[in-house]
Design a protein around this motif. Structure first.
Motif, PDB file in Angstrom:
ATOM      1  N   ILE A   1     -32.104  -8.459   5.508  1.00 27.18           N
ATOM      2  CA  ILE A   1     -30.978  -9.223   6.056  1.00 27.18           C
ATOM      3  C   ILE A   1     -30.997  -9.171   7.581  1.00 27.18           C
ATOM      4  O   ILE A   1     -30.808 -10.188   8.267  1.00 27.18           O
ATOM      5  CB  ILE A   1     -29.651  -8.677   5.505  1.00 27.18           C
ATOM      6  CG1 ILE A   1     -29.562  -8.925   3.997  1.00 27.18           C
ATOM      7  CG2 ILE A   1     -28.460  -9.312   6.218  1.00 27.18           C
ATOM      8  CD1 ILE A   1     -28.385  -8.251   3.321  1.00 27.18           C
ATOM      9  N   PHE A   2     -31.227  -7.980   8.126  1.00 25.76           N
ATOM     10  CA  PHE A   2     -31.294  -7.834   9.585  1.00 25.76           C
ATOM     11  C   PHE A   2     -32.429  -8.651  10.186  1.00 25.76           C
ATOM     12  O   PHE A   2     -32.297  -9.222  11.277  1.00 25.76           O
ATOM     13  CB  PHE A   2     -31.476  -6.347   9.926  1.00 25.76           C
ATOM     14  CG  PHE A   2     -32.101  -6.098  11.266  1.00 25.76           C
ATOM     15  CD1 PHE A   2     -31.375  -6.283  12.431  1.00 25.76           C
ATOM     16  CD2 PHE A   2     -33.427  -5.681  11.374  1.00 25.76           C
ATOM     17  CE1 PHE A   2     -31.956  -6.050  13.680  1.00 25.76           C
ATOM     18  CE2 PHE A   2     -34.005  -5.449  12.600  1.00 25.76           C
ATOM     19  CZ  PHE A   2     -33.269  -5.636  13.760  1.00 25.76           C
TER      20      PHE A   2
ATOM     21  N   PHE B   1     -31.836   1.501  14.480  1.00 26.26           N
ATOM     22  CA  PHE B   1     -32.906   0.569  14.831  1.00 26.26           C
ATOM     23  C   PHE B   1     -32.438  -0.883  14.742  1.00 26.26           C
ATOM     24  O   PHE B   1     -32.905  -1.726  15.516  1.00 26.26           O
ATOM     25  CB  PHE B   1     -34.129   0.809  13.947  1.00 26.26           C
ATOM     26  CG  PHE B   1     -35.017   1.913  14.439  1.00 26.26           C
ATOM     27  CD1 PHE B   1     -35.682   1.798  15.654  1.00 26.26           C
ATOM     28  CD2 PHE B   1     -35.178   3.085  13.721  1.00 26.26           C
ATOM     29  CE1 PHE B   1     -36.494   2.812  16.124  1.00 26.26           C
ATOM     30  CE2 PHE B   1     -35.985   4.112  14.173  1.00 26.26           C
ATOM     31  CZ  PHE B   1     -36.640   3.981  15.391  1.00 26.26           C
ATOM     32  N   PHE B   2     -31.529  -1.188  13.823  1.00 22.42           N
ATOM     33  CA  PHE B   2     -30.959  -2.539  13.790  1.00 22.42           C
ATOM     34  C   PHE B   2     -30.264  -2.840  15.123  1.00 22.42           C
ATOM     35  O   PHE B   2     -30.483  -3.902  15.731  1.00 22.42           O
ATOM     36  CB  PHE B   2     -29.936  -2.673  12.659  1.00 22.42           C
ATOM     37  CG  PHE B   2     -30.505  -2.503  11.274  1.00 22.42           C
ATOM     38  CD1 PHE B   2     -31.858  -2.631  11.032  1.00 22.42           C
ATOM     39  CD2 PHE B   2     -29.665  -2.219  10.203  1.00 22.42           C
ATOM     40  CE1 PHE B   2     -32.373  -2.476   9.751  1.00 22.42           C
ATOM     41  CE2 PHE B   2     -30.165  -2.067   8.928  1.00 22.42           C
ATOM     42  CZ  PHE B   2     -31.518  -2.186   8.701  1.00 22.42           C
ATOM     43  N   ALA B   3     -29.416  -1.919  15.582  1.00 19.88           N
ATOM     44  CA  ALA B   3     -28.694  -2.127  16.835  1.00 19.88           C
ATOM     45  C   ALA B   3     -29.656  -2.150  18.023  1.00 19.88           C
ATOM     46  O   ALA B   3     -29.523  -2.982  18.938  1.00 19.88           O
ATOM     47  CB  ALA B   3     -27.642  -1.031  17.016  1.00 19.88           C
ATOM     48  N   VAL B   4     -30.639  -1.257  18.016  1.00 24.34           N
ATOM     49  CA  VAL B   4     -31.618  -1.204  19.107  1.00 24.34           C
ATOM     50  C   VAL B   4     -32.418  -2.511  19.166  1.00 24.34           C
ATOM     51  O   VAL B   4     -32.716  -3.019  20.260  1.00 24.34           O
ATOM     52  CB  VAL B   4     -32.557   0.009  18.922  1.00 24.34           C
ATOM     53  CG1 VAL B   4     -33.811  -0.130  19.771  1.00 24.34           C
ATOM     54  CG2 VAL B   4     -31.825   1.293  19.273  1.00 24.34           C
TER      55      VAL B   4
ATOM     56  N   PRO C   1     -26.786 -15.452  16.397  1.00 26.42           N
ATOM     57  CA  PRO C   1     -25.886 -14.306  16.212  1.00 26.42           C
ATOM     58  C   PRO C   1     -26.596 -13.175  15.475  1.00 26.42           C
ATOM     59  O   PRO C   1     -27.271 -13.410  14.473  1.00 26.42           O
ATOM     60  CB  PRO C   1     -24.742 -14.891  15.364  1.00 26.42           C
ATOM     61  CG  PRO C   1     -24.823 -16.371  15.562  1.00 26.42           C
ATOM     62  CD  PRO C   1     -26.271 -16.684  15.797  1.00 26.42           C
ATOM     63  N   PRO C   2     -26.483 -11.946  15.949  1.00 28.61           N
ATOM     64  CA  PRO C   2     -27.174 -10.832  15.295  1.00 28.61           C
ATOM     65  C   PRO C   2     -26.560 -10.493  13.948  1.00 28.61           C
ATOM     66  O   PRO C   2     -25.370 -10.734  13.710  1.00 28.61           O
ATOM     67  CB  PRO C   2     -27.003  -9.685  16.288  1.00 28.61           C
ATOM     68  CG  PRO C   2     -25.759 -10.016  17.047  1.00 28.61           C
ATOM     69  CD  PRO C   2     -25.743 -11.521  17.148  1.00 28.61           C
ATOM     70  N   ALA C   3     -27.366  -9.934  13.063  1.00 28.57           N
ATOM     71  CA  ALA C   3     -26.899  -9.497  11.741  1.00 28.57           C
ATOM     72  C   ALA C   3     -26.392  -8.067  11.860  1.00 28.57           C
ATOM     73  O   ALA C   3     -27.177  -7.113  11.837  1.00 28.57           O
ATOM     74  CB  ALA C   3     -28.027  -9.595  10.721  1.00 28.57           C
ATOM     75  N   LEU C   4     -25.090  -7.918  12.005  1.00 29.37           N
ATOM     76  CA  LEU C   4     -24.514  -6.608  12.255  1.00 29.37           C
ATOM     77  C   LEU C   4     -23.861  -5.994  11.024  1.00 29.37           C
ATOM     78  O   LEU C   4     -23.477  -4.823  11.063  1.00 29.37           O
ATOM     79  CB  LEU C   4     -23.490  -6.706  13.385  1.00 29.37           C
ATOM     80  CG  LEU C   4     -24.112  -7.068  14.737  1.00 29.37           C
ATOM     81  CD1 LEU C   4     -23.042  -7.367  15.755  1.00 29.37           C
ATOM     82  CD2 LEU C   4     -24.996  -5.937  15.233  1.00 29.37           C
ATOM     83  N   VAL C   5     -23.725  -6.766   9.946  1.00 31.31           N
ATOM     84  CA  VAL C   5     -23.149  -6.204   8.726  1.00 31.31           C
ATOM     85  C   VAL C   5     -23.962  -5.004   8.226  1.00 31.31           C
ATOM     86  O   VAL C   5     -23.388  -3.953   7.889  1.00 31.31           O
ATOM     87  CB  VAL C   5     -23.017  -7.285   7.637  1.00 31.31           C
ATOM     88  CG1 VAL C   5     -22.615  -6.661   6.294  1.00 31.31           C
ATOM     89  CG2 VAL C   5     -21.989  -8.325   8.053  1.00 31.31           C
TER      90      VAL C   5
END
Length: 485
Positions: A84-85, A347-350, A447-451
């Protein structure tokens, strides 16, 4: 039986399908769909095992028990959230020209095959197939790390291939020795490498051969875990490969390699009736924790910094399992789960932060709170969680490990506390300006996948406050199995 085949068959089919159409825009959604199917199948499998007990398939070639059940579900879950990310992440990489259609096809197909190899390694009952699955995982991740085709990524992939290739060769020799010890008791044939057969007769296995076998198996699979001094491939692979690959490397591959060591430790403990295996794990685990903590202080690349953090935490898990006993094993399993969730969220946020800044150099990433507050808070909360701040689950597992070490191996406690303190200061001092400093960054086009970030962090928080009864029962039973109970 059918459910287990779905758990293995869906990612294998996904790899074949995406090898044909992975370059198309819809491939990103197809990748998520196959990952979702794998996760749902693993949930059904989990429910069946909870209801009916351990499961054997294909004449005991595959099996699910308390030790690998939660790891199968965790692997499928992190595989889904990472897919998803990667949807918006790969669209940005494509727009920047870093991912061409052939590279996208390679990435999507190898991603699914990587999930397949991890699940195969977890569910096989055959120690030979376990080795094959780990080797296949090495090959798929080499291709994933090198997908950008830059000089740095090719060098990182080559280093990864050479070091892990040498390591896996050691594991092969250890597997041959394991077969030699087993053949004298179980008899020749495929049954001599079935772990359930070996577990039944482990006290009858030749202790001298088993001691030598464990040394080679520990070195071989320990290379994949990233234990010092066998760790050099890991920071480069994390830094130069795509961020989704970094997430699954830290969240999945390292866990599966440690799982392989635990299976070997159970057999060695039974054959030797001595703490040799545990002492080796305590030694290498402690060295890894201390070395990685001090190497953290020298990093300037954000993904390399968190790669060394992964080495530190894998060393802490290895140390815990080396201590043994119900509490230390329980803490090691809890730490394994929470680290996978929190580190992949980081790592998703980074990944999104590095895309915003156009660089992975921490000095050039500033003021994320002004550009994307959700990415900023995801990175800050994830960093605090992985550093052991209460009430996140890492705090609970580290507290159990340190208090057990105080009782069982008190001389190790000062080293652990020093390493954890150095790691906390190093990471927090670098993350704080990345989040709250001044910036001229602009928002991303997609838009980033932040869920997935906050779902992972929420689960990590929950495990620090409350462990569901089924998960607690798995941990307790798995801790008993690792302890040879």
């Amino acid at each position: 039986m059918e459910t287990l085949l779905f758990v293995l068959g869906i990612p294998l089919a996904g790899g074949l399908v995406l090898a044909l159409m992975g370059h198309r825009d819809a491939a990103m959604e197809v990748n998520v769909a196959f990952s979702l199917g794998t996760f749902l199948a693993s949930c059904v499998l989990t429910a069946q095992v909870i209801e009916n007990g351990p499961l054997f398939v294909w004449d005991r070639a595959f099996f699910i028990d308390a030790l690998n059940l939660f790891l199968v579900t965790l692997t499928a879950f992190v595989g889904l959230t990472t897919a998803i990310f990667s949807r918006p992440y790969m669209r940005v990489e494509r727009d920047h020209g870093k991912m061409t259609p052939p590279r996208l096809r390679l990435y999507h197909s190898m991603y699914q095959l990587f999930n397949f190899t991890m699940l195969l390694a977890l569910m096989t009952n055959n120690m030979g197939i376990l080795w094959v699955a780990m080797e296949a995982a090495t090959l798929t991740t080499v291709l994933l790390v090198s997908v950008y085709r830059t000089a740095a990524s090719l060098e990182a992939a080559w280093k990864y291939f050479i070091l892990c290739g040498v390591g896996i060769a050691q594991a092969l020799f250890g597997t041959v020795l394991l077969y030699m010890a087993s053949e004298r008791v179980v008899g020749s044939g495929g049954g001599a490498l079935l772990w359930t057969n070996l577990d039944t007769v482990k006290s009858q296995l030749n202790p001298h051969i088993m001691m030598l076998a464990f040394v080679f198996l520990f070195i071989g699979y320990g290379t994949k875990v990233g234990l010092v001094p066998l760790h050099n491939w890991l920071p480069d692979a994390h830094a130069e490969g795509p961020t989704p690959v970094s997430a699954v490397l830290s969240g999945l591959l390292l866990n599966v390699a440690l799982y392989a060591i635990l299976r070997c430790k159970v057999l060695t403990d039974g054959a030797l009736a001595s703490p040799l295996a545990g002492q080796m794990m305590i030694g290498f685990g402690l060295i890894s924790v201390v070395a990685a903590a001090f190497l953290l202080t020298r990093q300037r690349d954000v993904k390399r910094m968190f790669a060394y953090s992964s080495i530190e935490h894998m060393g802490l898990m290895t140390f815990a399992f080396g201590l043994g006993g119900p509490i230390a094993n329980f803490a090691g399993l809890l730490h394994m789960t929470v680290h996978s969730l929190v580190k992949s969220a980081i790592f998703f946020a980074v990944g999104h932060a590095a895309q915003k800044a156009g660089t992975q150099v921490m000095d050039d990433i500033r003021g994320l709170i002004k550009v994307s507050p959700t990415v900023a808070w995801g990175l800050m909360l994830g960093s605090l969680a992985i550093l052991g701040m209460p009430p996140f689950g890492v705090f609970a597992s580290e507290f159990l490990i340190i208090t057990t070490a105080m009782r069982e191996q008190p001389w190790t406690t000062p080293f652990l506390l020093l390493a954890l303190g150095v790691a906390f200061a190093s990471v927090f001092a670098r993350v704080q300006p990345m989040v709250f400093g001044d910036t001229t960054l602009k928002p991303l086009a997609h838009p980033p996948a932040l869920v997935p970030v906050f779902v992972h962090l929420a689960l990590g928080l929950m495990l620090g406050l409350y462990i569901p009864p089924y998960l607690d029962a798995w941990y307790r039973e798995a801790a008993r199995m690792i302890g040879g109970g």
